[in-house]
Design a protein around this motif. Structure first.
Motif: not given
Length: 467
Positions: A257, A259, A261-263, A267, A289-294
């Protein structure tokens, strides 16, 4: 009467405007910056225009491409990203029960046209040929009445042939709208060429290449009130985005991940996609990118539903169209990951100046002659073919996270769509589920080990300046 039209447009940008996202590996635009750059993309962007739909879409595409290419040049990225566009026409009106299907097909065709415009510039080969002919016959003798007569031997052959084919010939002439009697009594004639000046040029262009890494960054739709209109797309081929997609697909889910780029918007991916009020304007594949940056690969597909008043039959048509939409989403993913194409174009242009005399047998002893003077003709033949193929295999971590169905705001015809998401955690979970492990073993494998206390020691330094 004024021509009233409706235009729709939306940008599909991963973490910001495409050009700015490509500037550096760690820089992306915020939602506020996107809004400032392109304006709010929603149903409110529907507007009334006075231009023809094709011109409206072409003008909008041109302005958008100039803006994007300007940003790429300013960022020094114009050699890494190629921007292309394509359009296709929705030629049926809103009363056609297949209108939604024609619209969905136009979206796919516009995308293919954009890709073709890029393909024809890859590994190009050109072969050109020119042909010139000149003929002139001064003082050619005109045919006499005797020249129209057939010798007795040949006449006998012709009579037998006519006798055998007379019934069939009369039937075919009637089917073609010709009177058999008029045909039989047609006056014999001969053409005599006096002059011919001919010029022809043929150009054959072939091209082939890698089409991977092409992403739709904006779509446009413009319609008149009767539902006829034009769909347009702008695509960008990015080397870095292509490499990211390939790396993710081939990572087997082993992705760290980021972080930065977390969006938070993602979530819950399903909720985020379902909240879009205009999903029919989303098309192609994008990287988010998801809320964790994946990182996630999201691929959108859509299809049109043929209208029917039979509700039971309508349910079946929606079911079938939804399957087509998912297939379309999977095709878009494969095209972004691994696509190649071949292009062949043949353009022939020929011009001729010709003078002919037409001699007709007026009677058994006389011949009449018609001189039409010099006849000019100019003909152009265009023959193009494109074949693009895409494939991806052994892909895990996919999940259909959003299925939608809604009416088009211009015509009211039903459209359906699907969003398919690839996520590295889904890859890992899928492999664990297929491993045959028990629920406790899977849960233990998913838990991250607790961070333990680390003890560090070091000896006294035995180094000095006299060493």
């Amino acid at each position: 009467m004024k021509l009233k039209m409706i235009t729709l447009a939306i940008a599909m940008v991963s973490n910001g405007v495409y050009a700015n996202q490509e500037q550096t590996a760690n820089t992306h635009m915020t939602a506020a910056q996107e809004l400032q750059a392109y304006g709010e993309q929603s149903a409110a962007t529907v507007k009334t225009v006075k231009k023809a739909p094709k011109k409206e879409v072409d003008d909008s595409i041109r302005e958008f491409k100039i803006d994007v290419e300007g940003q790429l040049t300013a960022a020094g990225r114009n050699n890494m990203v190629t921007v292309v566009s394509g359009t296709a026409r929705v030629s049926v009106d809103r009363d056609d029960p297949s209108w939604a299907r024609h619209r969905a097909n136009a979206v796919r065709q516009a995308t293919a046209n954009a890709k073709q415009s890029h393909l024809q510039n890859l590994n190009s080969s050109v072969r050109n040929s020119v042909i010139m002919e000149f003929f002139n016959d001064e003082g050619a003798p005109a045919p006499a009445a005797e020249d129209f007569k057939v010798d007795s031997g040949m006449a006998g052959v012709l009579e037998k042939a006519v006798a055998l084919l007379e019934v069939k010939l009369d039937s075919e002439l009637r089917e073609a709208g010709l009177d058999p009697e008029t045909f039989a009594n047609a006056t014999p004639s001969q053409k005599q060429e006096l002059m011919r000046d001919y010029f022809a040029e043929e150009t054959v262009t072939t091209a082939f290449g890698d089409m991977s890494g092409m992403f739709v960054i904006k779509t446009f739709e413009s319609y008149t009130e009767d539902g006829k209109g034009v769909v347009g797309v702008v695509m960008a081929k990015s080397v870095s985005k292509r490499d990211k997609i390939k790396a993710l697909v081939e990572s087997k889910g082993q992705v760290k991940a980021d972080p930065d780029r977390a969006n938070p918007e993602y979530a819950n991916v399903s909720v985020a996609l379902a909240a879009n009020p205009t999903p029919y304007l989303e098309y192609g594949t994008t990287l988010e990118y998801d809320d964790k940056g994946y990182p996630m690969i999201i691929s959108f597909g859509q299809a049109g539903v043929q209208y029917t008043e039979n509700e039971r039959l309508l349910d079946k048509k929606i079911k079938s169209a939804t399957k087509q939409a998912r297939s379309n989403a999977m095709a878009n993913l494969a095209q972004a990951y691994n696509m190649s194409g071949d292009f062949v174009s043949k353009i022939l242009e020929e011009r001729s100046e010709k003078q002919e005399l037409v001699h007709k047998l007026a009677s058994s002893n006389s011949v009449s002659t018609l001189d039409s003077g010099i006849v000019d003709s100019l003909r152009t033949i265009t023959d193009e073919s494109t074949r693009m193929t895409a494939s991806v295999s052994g892909l895990n971590g996919l999940k259909t996270v959003n299925e939608w169905s809604m009416e088009h705001p211009v015509t009211g015809h039903t459209m359906v769509g699907v969003a398919v998401v690839w996520h590295p955690i889904q890859v890992q979970n899928g492999e664990l589920m297929q491993s045959g492990r028990s629920a406790k073993q899977i849960e233990a494998a998913q838990q991250k080990p607790e961070q333990q206390k680390v003890t560090t020691q070091e000896s006294k330094s035995r180094f000095n300046a006299d060493f």
